[in-house]
Design a protein around this motif. Structure first.
Motif, PDB file in Angstrom:
ATOM      1  N   SER A  11      -6.555  -8.600   2.206  1.00  0.00           N
ATOM      2  CA  SER A  11      -6.485  -7.742   3.391  1.00  0.00           C
ATOM      3  C   SER A  11      -5.619  -8.411   4.448  1.00  0.00           C
ATOM      4  CB  SER A  11      -7.882  -7.485   3.970  1.00  0.00           C
ATOM      5  OG  SER A  11      -8.691  -6.758   3.063  1.00  0.00           O
ATOM      6  N   VAL A  12      -4.861  -7.591   5.166  1.00  0.00           N
ATOM      7  CA  VAL A  12      -3.997  -8.070   6.241  1.00  0.00           C
ATOM      8  C   VAL A  12      -4.254  -7.212   7.471  1.00  0.00           C
ATOM      9  CG1 VAL A  12      -1.641  -8.501   7.015  1.00  0.00           C
ATOM     10  CG2 VAL A  12      -2.225  -8.786   4.591  1.00  0.00           C
ATOM     11  N   THR A  13      -4.523  -7.866   8.608  1.00  0.00           N
ATOM     12  CA  THR A  13      -4.808  -7.153   9.852  1.00  0.00           C
ATOM     13  C   THR A  13      -3.807  -7.562  10.929  1.00  0.00           C
ATOM     14  OG1 THR A  13      -7.174  -7.059   9.324  1.00  0.00           O
ATOM     15  CG2 THR A  13      -6.544  -6.668  11.613  1.00  0.00           C
ATOM     16  N   PHE A  14      -3.179  -6.577  11.562  1.00  0.00           N
ATOM     17  CA  PHE A  14      -2.291  -6.812  12.697  1.00  0.00           C
ATOM     18  C   PHE A  14      -2.806  -6.013  13.889  1.00  0.00           C
ATOM     19  CE2 PHE A  14       1.198  -7.394   9.365  1.00  0.00           C
ATOM     20  CZ  PHE A  14       1.135  -8.788   9.430  1.00  0.00           C
ATOM     21  N   ASP A  15      -3.003  -6.680  15.027  1.00  0.00           N
ATOM     22  CA  ASP A  15      -3.442  -6.004  16.257  1.00  0.00           C
ATOM     23  C   ASP A  15      -4.673  -5.142  16.011  1.00  0.00           C
ATOM     24  OD1 ASP A  15      -1.292  -7.138  17.666  1.00  0.00           O
ATOM     25  OD2 ASP A  15       0.035  -5.492  17.063  1.00  0.00           O
ATOM     26  N   ALA A  16      -5.628  -5.730  15.336  1.00  0.00           N
ATOM     27  CA  ALA A  16      -6.924  -5.083  15.061  1.00  0.00           C
ATOM     28  C   ALA A  16      -6.820  -3.910  14.088  1.00  0.00           C
ATOM     29  CB  ALA A  16      -7.597  -4.638  16.359  1.00  0.00           C
ATOM     30  N   GLN A  17      -5.644  -3.702  13.500  1.00  0.00           N
ATOM     31  CA  GLN A  17      -5.478  -2.623  12.535  1.00  0.00           C
ATOM     32  C   GLN A  17      -5.261  -3.202  11.151  1.00  0.00           C
ATOM     33  OE1 GLN A  17      -2.204   0.018  13.259  1.00  0.00           O
ATOM     34  NE2 GLN A  17      -2.593   1.270  11.446  1.00  0.00           N
ATOM     35  N   LYS A  18      -6.047  -2.748  10.187  1.00  0.00           N
ATOM     36  CA  LYS A  18      -5.906  -3.229   8.821  1.00  0.00           C
ATOM     37  C   LYS A  18      -4.731  -2.526   8.148  1.00  0.00           C
ATOM     38  CE  LYS A  18     -10.270  -5.296   7.521  1.00  0.00           C
ATOM     39  NZ  LYS A  18     -11.326  -5.398   6.485  1.00  0.00           N
ATOM     40  N   VAL A  19      -3.653  -3.275   7.956  1.00  0.00           N
ATOM     41  CA  VAL A  19      -2.454  -2.732   7.328  1.00  0.00           C
ATOM     42  C   VAL A  19      -2.626  -2.691   5.818  1.00  0.00           C
ATOM     43  CG1 VAL A  19       0.044  -3.010   7.081  1.00  0.00           C
ATOM     44  CG2 VAL A  19      -1.068  -3.614   9.228  1.00  0.00           C
ATOM     45  N   VAL A  20      -3.269  -3.719   5.291  1.00  0.00           N
ATOM     46  CA  VAL A  20      -3.600  -3.790   3.864  1.00  0.00           C
ATOM     47  C   VAL A  20      -5.082  -4.112   3.767  1.00  0.00           C
ATOM     48  CG1 VAL A  20      -3.218  -5.039   1.703  1.00  0.00           C
ATOM     49  CG2 VAL A  20      -1.286  -4.552   3.215  1.00  0.00           C
ATOM     50  N   GLN A  21      -5.796  -3.369   2.958  1.00  0.00           N
ATOM     51  CA  GLN A  21      -7.239  -3.533   2.903  1.00  0.00           C
ATOM     52  C   GLN A  21      -7.752  -3.642   1.472  1.00  0.00           C
ATOM     53  OE1 GLN A  21      -9.397  -0.597   5.120  1.00  0.00           O
ATOM     54  NE2 GLN A  21     -11.410  -1.380   4.564  1.00  0.00           N
ATOM     55  N   ASP A  22      -8.288  -4.801   1.154  1.00  0.00           N
ATOM     56  CA  ASP A  22      -9.043  -5.013  -0.085  1.00  0.00           C
ATOM     57  C   ASP A  22      -8.244  -4.642  -1.335  1.00  0.00           C
ATOM     58  OD1 ASP A  22     -11.312  -5.932  -1.376  1.00  0.00           O
ATOM     59  OD2 ASP A  22     -12.232  -3.941  -1.475  1.00  0.00           O
ATOM     60  N   VAL A  23      -7.054  -5.214  -1.461  1.00  0.00           N
ATOM     61  CA  VAL A  23      -6.178  -4.931  -2.607  1.00  0.00           C
ATOM     62  C   VAL A  23      -6.418  -5.967  -3.706  1.00  0.00           C
ATOM     63  CG1 VAL A  23      -3.783  -4.849  -3.421  1.00  0.00           C
ATOM     64  CG2 VAL A  23      -4.415  -3.805  -1.224  1.00  0.00           C
ATOM     65  N   SER A  24      -6.602  -5.492  -4.915  1.00  0.00           N
ATOM     66  CA  SER A  24      -6.779  -6.372  -6.070  1.00  0.00           C
ATOM     67  C   SER A  24      -5.959  -5.835  -7.246  1.00  0.00           C
ATOM     68  CB  SER A  24      -8.249  -6.461  -6.487  1.00  0.00           C
ATOM     69  OG  SER A  24      -9.049  -7.008  -5.471  1.00  0.00           O
ATOM     70  N   PHE A  25      -5.252  -6.726  -7.916  1.00  0.00           N
ATOM     71  CA  PHE A  25      -4.570  -6.360  -9.156  1.00  0.00           C
ATOM     72  C   PHE A  25      -4.125  -7.636  -9.860  1.00  0.00           C
ATOM     73  CE2 PHE A  25      -1.097  -6.664  -6.128  1.00  0.00           C
ATOM     74  CZ  PHE A  25      -0.058  -7.243  -6.843  1.00  0.00           C
ATOM     75  N   ALA A  26      -3.786  -7.506 -11.123  1.00  0.00           N
ATOM     76  CA  ALA A  26      -3.275  -8.624 -11.912  1.00  0.00           C
ATOM     77  C   ALA A  26      -1.998  -8.191 -12.603  1.00  0.00           C
ATOM     78  CB  ALA A  26      -4.302  -9.074 -12.948  1.00  0.00           C
ATOM     79  N   LEU A  27      -1.083  -9.136 -12.759  1.00  0.00           N
ATOM     80  CA  LEU A  27       0.206  -8.853 -13.406  1.00  0.00           C
ATOM     81  C   LEU A  27       0.431  -9.875 -14.513  1.00  0.00           C
ATOM     82  CD1 LEU A  27       2.714  -6.942 -13.052  1.00  0.00           C
ATOM     83  CD2 LEU A  27       3.792  -8.847 -11.838  1.00  0.00           C
ATOM     84  N   LYS A  28       0.838  -9.376 -15.665  1.00  0.00           N
ATOM     85  CA  LYS A  28       1.088 -10.238 -16.807  1.00  0.00           C
ATOM     86  C   LYS A  28       2.580 -10.463 -17.011  1.00  0.00           C
ATOM     87  CE  LYS A  28      -3.118  -8.821 -19.214  1.00  0.00           C
ATOM     88  NZ  LYS A  28      -3.700  -8.176 -20.427  1.00  0.00           N
TER      89      LYS A  28
END
Length: 231
Positions: A11-28
């Motif tokens: 998760s990434v938050t800027f100025d109290a706003q979550k720009v990216v929230q709870d992202v999960s993935f895997a790459l092979k």
């Protein structure tokens, strides 16, 4: 296939706003992941976090040991004068600067294979500044590949290109994947083309709306809504 990148609850938050929230993935190794979503959905922020250009995040991401990673940014200063030849630009990928061009035997061989696969041999002596937009992107992808042949992260590399140049660029990316078994993470807005090219789709609108095979994504309402939104 070995997993080369794991992203967990990022998760990434800027100025109290979550720009990216709870992202999960895997790459092979060798997989092609297209990162799609509406404008302002957090796609570039996610990429910048993964390449350590953004430190304000919670959650985690990890690469397999000794991974070689290359990155092409969304904006690469195409309009700025760049006094270097195509050959110099590509070679600099090995050394991360423009002042040391002495390559070892393995680097020379890899350089030649990259130039050959991306059909850049005829451009090597030309000024980077003199190239078309599509040619510049191909050169920057070649440079990124010399930086890291395990994983290429491409942020809207086809942005601003006409249909012919864009199509050639997609072909170059596919060539890189097939020839070097390079994993790809690519942000783009040509949803139909990306669905035909990529193995996996991650649809992001601050949170993950879809993650899975491209053949499954095109059957979802999310795909239809996104295509209509971006038309």
């Amino acid at each position: 296939m070995n997993t080369i990148l794991n992203v967990k609850n990022l998760s990434v938050t800027f100025d109290a706003q979550k720009v990216v929230q709870d992202v999960s993935f895997a790459l092979k190794k060798g997989e092609y992941l297209a990162l799609v979503g509406p404008n302002g959905a957090g796609k570039s922020t996610l990429l910048k976090t993964i390449i350590n250009d953004n430190r304000k995040f919670v959650g985690s991401f990890s690469f397999c040991s000794d991974i070689k990673l290359g990155y092409v940014a969304q904006k690469n200063s195409d309009d700025i004068y760049f006094p270097a030849t195509v050959k110099e630009v590509i070679k600099s990928g090995f050394k991360q600067n423009f002042f040391s061009f002495r390559l070892n035997r393995q680097e020379k061989e890899f350089f030649q294979s990259v130039v050959s696969e991306l059909n850049l041999s005829s451009l090597l002596k030309k000024s980077f500044y003199s190239l078309s937009g599509g040619q510049k992107r191909a050169v920057l992808i070649a440079r990124a590949l010399c930086t890291g042949s395990d994983l290429l992260i491409l942020d809207e590399p086809a942005s601003g290109l006409d249909n012919i140049a864009s199509s050639r660029l997609y072909e170059s990316i596919r060539t890189v994947k097939n020839r070097f078994n390079t994993a790809i993470i690519m942000v783009g807005h040509d949803i139909n083309r990306l669905c035909s090219e990529a193995d996996l789709i991650l649809c992001l609108e601050h949170t993950v709306k879809f993650i899975g095979k491209s053949t499954d994504f095109i059957k979802t309402p999310i795909y239809k809504e996104l295509v209509e939104h971006l038309v």
